[in-house]
Design a protein around this motif. Structure first.
Motif, short mmCIF file in Angstrom:
data_model
loop_
_atom_site.label_atom_id
_atom_site.label_comp_id
_atom_site.label_asym_id
_atom_site.label_seq_id
_atom_site.Cartn_x
_atom_site.Cartn_y
_atom_site.Cartn_z
N LEU A 1 0.83 -1.21 0.00
CA LEU A 1 0.00 0.00 0.00
C LEU A 1 0.86 1.26 0.00
N TYR A 2 1.88 1.29 0.86
CA TYR A 2 2.75 2.46 0.93
C TYR A 2 3.53 2.62 -0.39
N GLY A 3 3.98 1.49 -0.94
CA GLY A 3 4.70 1.56 -2.21
C GLY A 3 3.84 2.14 -3.32
N ALA A 4 2.55 1.75 -3.35
CA ALA A 4 1.64 2.26 -4.37
C ALA A 4 1.42 3.77 -4.21
N VAL A 5 1.23 4.20 -2.96
CA VAL A 5 1.00 5.63 -2.71
C VAL A 5 2.24 6.44 -3.09
N LEU A 6 3.42 5.97 -2.72
CA LEU A 6 4.65 6.70 -3.04
C LEU A 6 4.91 6.72 -4.54
N THR A 7 4.55 5.64 -5.23
CA THR A 7 4.72 5.60 -6.69
C THR A 7 3.82 6.64 -7.36
N VAL A 8 2.57 6.70 -6.92
CA VAL A 8 1.64 7.70 -7.46
C VAL A 8 2.15 9.11 -7.18
N LEU A 9 2.66 9.31 -5.96
CA LEU A 9 3.20 10.63 -5.60
C LEU A 9 4.37 10.99 -6.51
N ALA A 10 5.25 10.03 -6.79
CA ALA A 10 6.39 10.29 -7.65
C ALA A 10 5.94 10.64 -9.07
N LEU A 11 4.91 9.95 -9.56
CA LEU A 11 4.43 10.19 -10.93
C LEU A 11 3.81 11.58 -11.08
N PHE A 12 3.14 12.05 -10.03
CA PHE A 12 2.43 13.32 -10.13
C PHE A 12 3.13 14.45 -9.37
N SER A 13 4.36 14.20 -8.88
CA SER A 13 5.04 15.22 -8.08
C SER A 13 5.32 16.49 -8.88
N ALA B 1 11.70 17.40 -4.02
CA ALA B 1 12.57 16.68 -3.10
C ALA B 1 12.05 16.75 -1.67
N LEU B 2 11.62 17.95 -1.24
CA LEU B 2 11.08 18.10 0.11
C LEU B 2 9.76 17.35 0.27
N LEU B 3 8.94 17.38 -0.77
CA LEU B 3 7.66 16.66 -0.73
C LEU B 3 7.89 15.16 -0.55
N PHE B 4 8.82 14.61 -1.32
CA PHE B 4 9.07 13.18 -1.25
C PHE B 4 9.75 12.80 0.06
N ALA B 5 10.66 13.67 0.54
CA ALA B 5 11.31 13.41 1.82
C ALA B 5 10.29 13.42 2.96
N GLY B 6 9.36 14.38 2.91
CA GLY B 6 8.31 14.43 3.92
C GLY B 6 7.41 13.20 3.86
N ALA B 7 7.10 12.75 2.65
CA ALA B 7 6.26 11.55 2.49
C ALA B 7 6.97 10.32 3.04
N LEU B 8 8.27 10.21 2.81
CA LEU B 8 9.03 9.07 3.33
C LEU B 8 9.07 9.09 4.85
#
Length: 262
Positions: free
Chosen positions: A38-50, A78-85
């Protein structure tokens, strides 16, 4: 220091228990793997639409020329993805425990049976148990978020923000992670979440010693999945030693027990 070392030992004891009981380790992996997907799917979607999110959040940079627009939006991504992680690390345990409530309840019961007896849990339907676990997790996460905001602000203090505050942050996260992991055995005893927090605040070093190494290990990709069953087992052993003998039975059953002199 004694409690701090004892907390670390409980983590080791839990991992040794699941190592000796491979079937239960595999059983405990199932909810962690589901949460990981589930987390992998959410992070993948976030990366695609970041990129689109960055453009939406910084409309004032639409007229900027190269390279400033790209640098600003690249920094935002970068900050968005770091915060999501970071959010993923902080919430992974709570989400996994909610998903795996019946799995970890069974694992925790087996640990207690091996240790000489498991208290009989309150008679509640599964949906009620999951709802209680979800509400308790939200309660703990909100408290942890309050400390997180304070520590984030203190992180801008020169020198302290780069040295002391990160260490304090890991310890605070470790304490709240210990609260989450002990919730399985505590809920079986019908101990409300505020009482769990009070009990572990009374033994802060024990909770920090157990939870902080888990936080650090969970920062390593996929390690959280592998260690989760052992972390639940170790938390169960910690609860057995933390509570006096007269608090091992659920509150509802203690209330129904005959009182001396009657």
């Amino acid at each position: 220091m004694r409690d701090l070392a004892a907390g670390i030992r409980y983590l080791g004891k839990g991992q040794r228990w699941v190592a000796r009981h491979g079937r239960w380790w595999g059983f405990g992996l199932i909810p962690a793997l589901i949460a990981l997907v589930l987390y992998g799917a959410v992070l993948t979607v976030l990366a695609l639409f970041s990129g689109d999110i960055a453009a939406w959040a910084t409309p004032f940079a639409d007229g900027w020329g190269a390279p400033w627009q790209g640098l600003l939006r690249g920094l935002f991504v970068a900050l968005l993805f770091a915060g999501a992680l970071l959010l993923s690390v902080l919430t992974f345990t709570a989400v996994t425990l909610v998903i795996g409530d019946p799995f970890y309840e069974s694992l925790s019961e087996q640990v207690e049976k091996d240790e000489g007896g498991c208290p009989e849990g309150a008679d509640r339907p599964l949906w009620r148990e999951i709802w209680i676990a979800l509400c308790d997790s939200v309660h703990v996460l909100l408290r942890a978020a309050g400390f997180g905001i304070l520590l984030f602000a203190l992180g801008f203090v020169p020198f302290l923000g780069q040295t002391v505050i990160p260490v304090v942050g890991f310890c605070v996260n470790g304490f709240f992670l210990a609260v989450e992991l002990t919730s399985v055995a505590m809920q079986r005893r019908d101990i409300p979440v505020r009482e769990r927090l009070r009990l572990l605040r009374g033994r802060k070093a024990l909770a920090v010693g157990f939870g902080t190494p888990v936080v650090l290990l969970f920062l390593i990709p996929f390690v959280a999945v592998v260690l989760m069953p052992g972390a639940v087992a170790g938390a169960t052993l910690l609860v057995r030693d933390l509570l006096p003998a007269d608090e091992q039975e659920p509150e509802e059953m203690r209330a129904q027990a005959p009182q001396p002199g009657y």
